[in-house]
Design a protein around this motif. Sequence first.
Motif, PDB file in Angstrom:
ATOM      1  N   UNK A   1      -7.477   0.519   3.953  1.00  0.00           N
ATOM      2  CA  UNK A   1      -8.825   0.209   4.438  1.00  0.00           C
ATOM      3  C   UNK A   1      -9.585  -0.654   3.432  1.00  0.00           C
ATOM      4  N   UNK A   2      -9.283  -0.460   2.147  1.00  0.00           N
ATOM      5  CA  UNK A   2      -9.936  -1.261   1.098  1.00  0.00           C
ATOM      6  C   UNK A   2      -9.148  -2.535   0.796  1.00  0.00           C
ATOM      7  N   UNK A   3      -7.984  -2.712   1.451  1.00  0.00           N
ATOM      8  CA  UNK A   3      -7.077  -3.843   1.179  1.00  0.00           C
ATOM      9  C   UNK A   3      -6.800  -3.960  -0.313  1.00  0.00           C
ATOM     10  N   UNK A   4      -6.489  -2.813  -0.920  1.00  0.00           N
ATOM     11  CA  UNK A   4      -6.271  -2.754  -2.369  1.00  0.00           C
ATOM     12  C   UNK A   4      -4.786  -2.926  -2.680  1.00  0.00           C
ATOM     13  N   UNK A   5      -4.421  -4.123  -3.131  1.00  0.00           N
ATOM     14  CA  UNK A   5      -3.035  -4.410  -3.487  1.00  0.00           C
ATOM     15  C   UNK A   5      -3.002  -5.541  -4.500  1.00  0.00           C
ATOM     16  N   UNK A   6      -1.858  -5.722  -5.152  1.00  0.00           N
ATOM     17  CA  UNK A   6      -1.655  -6.827  -6.089  1.00  0.00           C
ATOM     18  C   UNK A   6      -0.310  -7.464  -5.815  1.00  0.00           C
ATOM     19  N   UNK A   7      -0.286  -8.780  -5.797  1.00  0.00           N
ATOM     20  CA  UNK A   7       0.983  -9.489  -5.588  1.00  0.00           C
ATOM     21  C   UNK A   7       1.772  -9.553  -6.896  1.00  0.00           C
TER      22      UNK A   7
ATOM     23  N   UNK B   1       0.855  -1.189   0.000  1.00  0.00           N
ATOM     24  CA  UNK B   1       0.000   0.000   0.000  1.00  0.00           C
ATOM     25  C   UNK B   1       0.888   1.234   0.000  1.00  0.00           C
ATOM     26  N   UNK B   2       0.829   1.996  -1.066  1.00  0.00           N
ATOM     27  CA  UNK B   2       1.678   3.180  -1.144  1.00  0.00           C
ATOM     28  C   UNK B   2       1.032   4.239  -2.031  1.00  0.00           C
ATOM     29  N   UNK B   3       1.127   5.493  -1.609  1.00  0.00           N
ATOM     30  CA  UNK B   3       0.664   6.638  -2.383  1.00  0.00           C
ATOM     31  C   UNK B   3       1.482   7.849  -1.968  1.00  0.00           C
ATOM     32  N   UNK B   4       1.421   8.906  -2.768  1.00  0.00           N
ATOM     33  CA  UNK B   4       2.197  10.111  -2.467  1.00  0.00           C
ATOM     34  C   UNK B   4       1.703  10.831  -1.218  1.00  0.00           C
TER      35      UNK B   4
END
Length: 368
Positions: free
Chosen positions: A269-275, A256-259
């Motif tokens: 919170x949305x568990x938004x990620x990709x392996x 999880x990373x953003x500027x």
Amino acid sequence: MYNRKSAGPSKELAYKVTSLASDGYSPHQHQQYTKYLQQLRNEFIERWCKTTKPAIVFSELDRVRTLGTGAFGRVLLLKHSRSSKFYAMKVLEKEKIIKLKQVEHTLYEKRILEAIRFPFTVSMEFSFKDNSYIYFIMPFVTGGEMFTHLRRMGKFDEPLGKFYASQVILALEYLHFCNLVYRDLKPENILIDKNGYLKITDFGFCKVLQGRTWTLCGTPEYLAPELILSKGYGFSVDWWSFGVLLYEMNAGYPPFYANEPMKTYEKIVAAKYRCPSSFSSDLRDLVRNVLQVDITKRYGVMKNGVLDYKNHKWFKGIEWESILNCRSPPPFVPPYKNTSDTSNFERYDEEPINPAAYCRFSTEFEDF
């Protein structure tokens, strides 16, 4: 918080199972290890309740160089003039601690570092204070931060990530058994010793926990959803952070990373990620079961507790007793020349430490 009482010296760490499971981590092994953890917890409580005096004189410690810097101060390499032993000293400035309202956290850190004893955590040897500063003296770990080696390698291959992950699991299991929530797990807070094994350091956000707490603290990319949403949380936040660490070790970057922190929080919170495609199917499955927003489905928190990790397919082949006793050959050993070698640490400009002529904030730091 535990009540004060006098106690004798702690026993040496020693653990051995009487029988090994042929496949996975058996209930018998778990039962034996739980008894061992109970012993370690009792010793933790004894040390927590005991006041000790330093066995060395502060003036005998000679400054060598700066190893790192932080919000409250810096970490220095010291050499004891009489024994020639090297130490790492965390220097905390009282004024900065006051301004950032971290007095309680710093007191907790001191007492916790004095009380914990586990192969994969740093412990405190001595502590001092003067008119302006607090000093924590700890062993010098020559291998440097995991973060440094992770950036140099780009990412860890799965056998190395598995080796490190197993130690972090055992360390969190120990801390939680002692009712300690760590709250700042990340590669920057993990050191690698001269033998290639880990030492979790920086217990500034660690806390004795009874029930739940609501304090917002930690590193944005590693915060758990329940912490961000101010729901009140317990040991579950450490297992979420472990999931982020597991991902970053094997990918080279966090899931999880953003500027901006708020956008990072939205992804968490949305568990938004990709392996990454490089992840094995077993690693993907493990990450998925740790990075669960619903804590009732998160590994480490469910009915089987840590057994969900120890019996997971990704950890097949890990001999947990051997890892605990530091007997498994490490896949990577940091290069170092001698006990004072600092080549695994970044270079920093040196700054003087000049205590005030009078005692500052004596009331606030009376318990140190």
